[in-house]
Design an enzyme around this catalytic site. Structure first.
Site, PDB file in Angstrom:
ATOM      1  N   CYS A 149      57.018  65.121  -0.404  1.00 28.08           N
ATOM      2  CA  CYS A 149      57.780  66.015  -1.270  1.00 28.08           C
ATOM      3  C   CYS A 149      58.356  65.261  -2.462  1.00 28.08           C
ATOM      4  CB  CYS A 149      58.907  66.673  -0.460  1.00 28.08           C
ATOM      5  SG  CYS A 149      59.959  67.720  -1.454  1.00 28.08           S
ATOM      6  N   CYS A 152      61.905  66.336  -3.429  1.00 31.17           N
ATOM      7  CA  CYS A 152      62.965  65.805  -2.567  1.00 31.17           C
ATOM      8  C   CYS A 152      63.211  64.317  -2.835  1.00 31.17           C
ATOM      9  CB  CYS A 152      62.606  65.939  -1.087  1.00 31.17           C
ATOM     10  SG  CYS A 152      61.831  67.477  -0.650  1.00 31.17           S
ATOM     11  N   ASP A 153      62.151  63.560  -3.009  1.00 33.67           N
ATOM     12  CA  ASP A 153      62.278  62.097  -2.968  1.00 33.67           C
ATOM     13  C   ASP A 153      61.985  61.388  -4.282  1.00 33.67           C
ATOM     14  OD1 ASP A 153      62.837  62.331  -0.269  1.00 33.67           O
ATOM     15  OD2 ASP A 153      60.727  62.248   0.298  1.00 33.67           O
TER      16      ASP A 153
END
Ligand code: NAP
Length: 325
Positions: A149, A152-153
């Site tokens: 992701c 997200c990261d």
């Protein structure tokens, strides 16, 4: 219009169960759109969100092809808007996950993290999860440089070098997003032809921060407490090489979340649930929507459309039952 269902027997062990007319499993575009339509039919649907509100779409940084948002919309923002709209008409969104289903009789029994539901009808919109490469080091270094992701990261890879594996729309979209943070993004693809659509291809191919390694696969993720390099193999001549990197993002397709329906709902060999154009499954009263039954389109708009169709059919199904009761 309000429905009552005198014809459905309630199992004897159901005293602690919540009995609902429509239970929607999943809170992606399919599930929340189904909830919106079912709520507007006054069926008081309950949505079990699953692990993440908004499903996979919520993990997408910007959605540029959902009509009505000419400047794009954040994936999680769109999920929240879907939720708000469904709740406005009486849908109940529960942060809970279904783990077991018994579809052998109605009402259907659904066991969750927090309890048990009895559902007169079910809309299965449990979506899909990202595939793994299944190579040494992948599991051990997930969260330590291996990610599925970018939204997200991505931030953790400021001024770092990252690799993206895959040649589809997801890989390119996420690679483009990662250029905001990383100094370089290397896309590794097992062929020399991208699967992604032309718009994304052109954007990725012309981005100065993105470079490609063609005809190659990653065979090992190397590092102890964080990713330091990848072992690569050329798919044409089998030569091996090492590539120093800080992060590995994997976007190689999805597997439908249908394990708990195995043996009850008909599905194909990959686990996608069989449904007709009315979103009906082999069990009357169980409908599907979204990627769980769609290995082809997998778009926010098509999933939302399937959600609307499923809820409309649920309404017809319950109306018919009411008439014949
Ligand atoms: P996808 O289209 O199935 O692409 C998966 C990619 O991963 C392919 O390039 C495939 O290579 C590669 N791959 C698969 N298994 C691999 C392995 N074991 N090792 C190395 N590479 C592997 O998946 P996706 O990109 O997630 O897209 C899924 C669907 O969502 C598609 O229909 C896509 O159009 C849609 N989508 C649309 C958008 C958008 O419109 N903006 C954004 C994201 C996704 P091969 O090409 O050689 O098979």
């Amino acid at each position: 219009m309000t429905f009552t269902f005198s014809g459905i027997s309630t199992p004897s062990n159901s005293s602690d169960s919540k009995h609902v007319k429509v239970l929607v499993l999943g809170s992606g575009p399919a599930g929340l759109t189904a909830a919106l339509y079912a709520a507007r039919a006054e069926l008081e649907p309950v949505v079990l969100t699953g692990i993440e509100l908004g499903g996979q779409a919520a993990l997408t940084h910007t959605i540029e092809n959902y009509p009505g948002f000419p400047d794009g919309v954040g994936g999680s923002e769109l999920g929240e808007l879907f939720q708000k709209q469904a709740e406005r008409f009486g849908a109940k969104v529960e942060f809970d996950t279904a783990n077991t289903v018994d579809l052998s009789q109605r009402p259907f029994q659904v066991g969750t993290d927090n309890g048990q539901y009895l559902a007169d009808t079910l809309i299965v919109a449990t979506g899909a999860r990202p595939n793994h490469l299944e190579i040494p080091g992948e599991v051990e270094l997930t969260g330590k440089g291996v990610s599925y992701c970018a939204t997200c990261d991505g931030w953790f890879f400021k001024e770092k070098k990252v690799v993206v594996v895959g040649g589809g729309d997801s890989a390119l979209e996420e690679a483009l997003f990662l250029t905001r943070f990383a100094t370089s993004v290397t896309i590794i693809h097992r062929r020399d032809n991208l699967r992604a659509g032309k718009v994304l291809q052109n954007r990725a191919l012309s981005n100065p921060k993105i470079n490609f390694i063609w005809n190659s696969i990653v065979t090992q993720v190397v590092g102890s407490d964080k990713v330091t390099s990848l072992k690569l193999k050329d798919t044409l001549d089998s030569t091996e090489s090492m590539l120093p990197v800080d992060g590995l993002f994997i976007f190689i397709g999805h597997t439908p979340n249908t394990q708990m329906f195995k043996g009850q709902l008909d599905m194909d060999e990959l686990g996608y649930i069989h449904a007709n154009h009315l979103m009906e499954t082999n069990i009357p009263g169980v409908f599907v929507a979204g990627e769980v039954a769609d290995s082809h389109f997998r778009q926010v708009i098509t999933s939302a459309g399937m959600g609307a169709s499923a809820a409309i059919q649920v309404t017809h199904f319950l109306e018919k039952e009411l008439v014949s009761a």
